[in-house]
Design an enzyme around this catalytic site. Structure first.
Site, PDB file in Angstrom:
ATOM      1  CG  ASP A  73      -0.459   0.116   2.502  1.00  0.00           C
ATOM      2  OD1 ASP A  73       0.841  -0.535   2.661  1.00  0.00           O
ATOM      3  OD2 ASP A  73      -0.845   0.692   3.288  1.00  0.00           O
ATOM      4  CD  GLU A 139       4.237   0.854   7.078  1.00  0.00           C
ATOM      5  OE1 GLU A 139       4.898   1.213   8.036  1.00  0.00           O
ATOM      6  OE2 GLU A 139       3.817   1.785   6.137  1.00  0.00           O
TER       7      GLU A 139
HETATM    8 ZN   LIG Z   1       6.849   2.197   4.295  1.00  0.00          ZN
END
Ligand SMILES: [Zn+2]
Length: 384
Positions: A73, A139
């Site tokens: 992501d 994340e």
């Molecule tokens: Zn990162």
């Protein structure tokens, strides 16, 4: 030779802004399956949060087990018009690859994949132990439906990890200058000061909470939380927003708030940190300010990985390939290493972080080639 640049371009062209998968995990799935990996695609949910897709892939059954961890992501591109190359087009100009995720961290994932494909080609398709990819799509978001759940799921099915290389872009100026062995913790809070609402022309009938808020904020900003520790920079408390929301010019507000974030080192734990901050607020309030602090739940504790023979493998590979002796660091923001450290020893080494999250995020093609060589050397030395 597997080409990390081609893989990085394929990944960047997947618009996987958290929580969207964007095709990035599907691309990794097919690439790793073709190399003989068993691949699992896991979607995790939690009330009040977006569902997020994740990937776990493993080849080999024996120990030792090396995990390559990362996230596909990316943060949003912002206004694409101010990029010199479209953020998801993965253009290359003058030997530099442009695109959101180029350094954080699709580039490093591409290098890990390329290094692994090369390594497998050299070993007849079988590692001496096991190699896995633990790739999250959560994340850059709140990190609830990503690594914590993926690691727990993997452990639940009996996966045992020995060591992990996480590919966050921790190099400061040049590839090879920094390896991260730990991260400071992060804690958010809101300072709330109560007053009494009233007319500005009759302040004796009211109690302005802004005075108390400013006094407590000054006290919390004035004195450092510590002077640093042997392994960490000093902790820091930073106010990020003052929220009163009063649109009326002749009204003394009834309440004033200020948000803050603390990045804390190993001089503290959650409880001692909160106590320290509250004691300072109490002292500044001197019994005259009605205040409280609302602490947000945090999943970002401080941690440090003691150097080991595994650290030596990574340092050695970096030195052999780049000619540099990397500095062992704990600086910067938090990372998913804070979750991985509960399962195995984790070391962070990836690209240079200068343009992460920035407009025109970019990576020199040469860096992708060098990082692939470093990961390849890690595999060679680890499974020797
Ligand atoms: Zn990162």
């Amino acid at each position: 030779m597997a080409d990390p640049v081609a893989i990085a371009r394929d990944l960047i062209r997947c618009p996987s802004v958290t929580p969207a998968e964007g095709g990035a995990l599907a691309f990794l799935e097919s690439t790793l399956k073709a190399a003989g990996f068993t691949v699992h695609r896991m979607t995790f949910s939690e009330p009040g949060t977006d569902d997020v897709e994740n990937l776990y892939a493993r080849i080999g059954t024996a120990a030792p087990h090396l995990m390559f961890a990362g996230h596909t992501d990316v943060v949003p591109a912002g206004d694409p018009a101010i990029w010199s190359h479209a953020p998801f087009s993965a253009d290359i100009a003058d030997g530099v690859l442009y695109g959101r995720g180029a350094v954080d961290m699709k580039g490093a994932i591409a290098c890990k994949v390329a290094a692994t494909l090369d390594y497998l080609a050299a070993t007849g398709g079988k590692p001496k132990g096991s190699i896995s990819f633990l790739i999250t799509g959560d994340e850059e978001g709140i990190a609830v439906n990503g690594s914590p759940k993926l690691l727990k799921w993997a452990a639940g099915r009996g996966e045992k990890f020995d060591h992990c290389v996480l590919g966050e872009p921790g190099n400061v100026n040049e590839l090879g200058d920094t390896i991260k062995l730990g991260r400071r913790g992060s804690q958010n809070g809101v300072l709330v000061v109560a007053g009494k609402q009233g007319h500005v022309a009759y302040p004796h009938r009211a109690e302005n909470p802004v005075r108390g808020l400013v006094k407590l904020m000054s006290a919390l900003m004035d004195e450092p939380l510590d002077a640093g520790s042997p392994k960490f920079d000093p902790s820091n408390l930073e106010f990020t927003s003052i929220d009163i929301g009063n649109k009326t010019v002749n009204l003394i507000p009834g309440e004033a708030r200020a948000r803050f974030n603390i990045r804390f080192n190993d001089c503290h734990n959650y409880a001692s940190l909160k106590t320290l901050v509250e004691q300072r607020a109490e002292k500044a309030a001197a019994g005259k300010v009605r205040w409280k602090i609302d602490w947000e739940p945090s999943n970002a504790d401080v941690f440090y990985t003691e150097p080991s023979s595994f650290t030596d493998v990574v340092i050695g590979a970096v030195a052999e390939v780049t000619g540099k002796t990397p500095k062992l660091s704990t600086s910067g923001g938090t990372s998913d290493a804070r979750f991985i450290k509960d399962y195995c020893l984790v070391v962070e080494f990836g690209l240079v972080g200068t343009t992460m999250h920035a407009t025109d995020e970019r990576v020199p093609v040469k860096d992708l080639q060098v990082l692939t060589a470093v990961y390849r050397r890690i595999l060679d030395n680890y499974f020797r």
